[in-house]
Design a protein around this motif. Structure first.
Motif, PDB file in Angstrom:
ATOM      1  N   LEU A  95       1.337  -1.183   0.197  1.00  0.00           N
ATOM      2  CA  LEU A  95      -0.461   0.134  -0.145  1.00  0.00           C
ATOM      3  C   LEU A  95       0.766   1.308   0.165  1.00  0.00           C
ATOM      4  O   LEU A  95       1.323   1.106   1.278  1.00  0.00           O
ATOM      5  CB  LEU A  95      -1.061  -0.421   1.203  1.00  0.00           C
TER       6      LEU A  95
ATOM      7  N   MET B  85       0.562   5.456   0.083  1.00  0.00           N
ATOM      8  CA  MET B  85      -0.811   5.853   0.214  1.00  0.00           C
ATOM      9  C   MET B  85      -0.361   6.960   0.837  1.00  0.00           C
ATOM     10  O   MET B  85       1.371   7.752   1.177  1.00  0.00           O
ATOM     11  CB  MET B  85      -1.015   5.467   2.150  1.00  0.00           C
TER      12      MET B  85
ATOM     13  N   GLU C 214      -4.659  10.830   2.996  1.00  0.00           N
ATOM     14  CA  GLU C 214      -5.344   9.187   3.146  1.00  0.00           C
ATOM     15  C   GLU C 214      -5.020   8.533   4.404  1.00  0.00           C
ATOM     16  O   GLU C 214      -6.038   7.423   4.813  1.00  0.00           O
ATOM     17  CB  GLU C 214      -4.711   8.491   2.489  1.00  0.00           C
TER      18      GLU C 214
ATOM     19  N   ASN D 201     -10.686   4.757   4.648  1.00  0.00           N
ATOM     20  CA  ASN D 201      -9.545   4.453   4.064  1.00  0.00           C
ATOM     21  C   ASN D 201      -9.822   2.947   4.361  1.00  0.00           C
ATOM     22  O   ASN D 201     -10.088   2.451   5.637  1.00  0.00           O
ATOM     23  CB  ASN D 201      -8.682   4.607   4.645  1.00  0.00           C
TER      24      ASN D 201
ATOM     25  N   GLY E  71      -7.907   0.549   2.935  1.00  0.00           N
ATOM     26  CA  GLY E  71      -6.760   0.014   2.727  1.00  0.00           C
ATOM     27  C   GLY E  71      -5.907  -0.489   3.612  1.00  0.00           C
ATOM     28  O   GLY E  71      -5.712  -1.484   3.453  1.00  0.00           O
TER      29      GLY E  71
ATOM     30  N   ASP F 154      -2.897   4.512  -3.018  1.00  0.00           N
ATOM     31  CA  ASP F 154      -3.471   3.929  -1.896  1.00  0.00           C
ATOM     32  C   ASP F 154      -4.498   5.619  -1.498  1.00  0.00           C
ATOM     33  O   ASP F 154      -3.123   6.564  -0.702  1.00  0.00           O
ATOM     34  CB  ASP F 154      -3.514   3.690  -0.558  1.00  0.00           C
TER      35      ASP F 154
ATOM     36  N   THR G 287      -9.747   1.018  -1.830  1.00  0.00           N
ATOM     37  CA  THR G 287      -8.091   0.008  -2.651  1.00  0.00           C
ATOM     38  C   THR G 287      -9.315  -1.470  -1.692  1.00  0.00           C
ATOM     39  O   THR G 287      -7.931  -2.120  -2.581  1.00  0.00           O
ATOM     40  CB  THR G 287      -7.578   0.859  -0.823  1.00  0.00           C
TER      41      THR G 287
END
Length: 196
Positions: A9, A11, A15, A21, A23, A97, A142
């Protein structure tokens, strides 16, 4: 649960702390196979650089191929094609992400992300993430992208687990936003599906 691919991931800094979120759901399901890094255009985390340069990994970046015509792109590869591409290396898929705008920026503005090939998988379904809307219906969250990647690599059981966990998250968060208690029968059904 174990899976035979690693997911990285990457990011966007805006985020990381968002409660919406998704992820982090991937990290919850596959803590040993999920790696998380904060994106920086000019000062990338050295751990992701090492991951990208690891000779025992075959890295891909999940991104729509039509948006990167100048890159090496694998469009909707079959499972055996992916196995051939990896040749006994650990398949490692980088998920950008962030919002779609952030993801494009992350890819286009990072020189250190220009080497891995692009994995371009067409979604079979429209996005079901109700908490945040993407500009287009096939632009997935994601976690939904993670489900798609797991299926592409033949990790069907792991994909089902992540999908059920995502549905549970979706239901729970929608209820909280409406200041209502989640419907326990739905929670129990989703929990049972996760435990299968």
């Amino acid at each position: 649960m174990h899976c035979n691919i690693d997911i990285a991931l990457l990011m966007h800094n805006k985020e990381i702390l968002k409660p919406t979120n998704t992820g982090r759901l991937i990290a919850d399901c596959f803590p040993e196979q999920c790696h998380a890094f904060e994106w920086s255009r000019t000062e990338p985390c050295q751990d992701i650089i090492h991951l990208l340069q690891d000779p025992n990994r075959q890295c891909f970046i999940l991104f729509p191929g039509e948006l990167v015509p100048d890159r090496e792109v694998y469009h909707n590869p079959q499972q055996d094609q992916l196995a051939d591409l990896c040749q006994h290396k650990t398949p490692t898929v980088i998920l950008l992400d962030g919002t779609w705008k952030q993801a494009r920026k992350m890819l286009y503005q990072s020189e250190w992300l220009q080497t891995p090939p692009i994995l371009s998988i067409s979604p079979e379904h429209s996005a079901t993430y109700a908490l945040r809307k993407a500009p287009k219906e096939h632009q997935l969250s994601t976690a939904e992208a993670g489900v798609m990647v797991l299926n592409a690599f033949g990790e069907a059981k792991q994909a089902r687990l992540l999908h059920q966990y995502f549905e549970l998250f979706n239901h729970h968060y929608r209820a909280i936003r409406r200041t209502m208690a989640p419907e326990m029968n739905i929670i129990h059904q989703q929990m049972a599906a996760i435990d299968e």
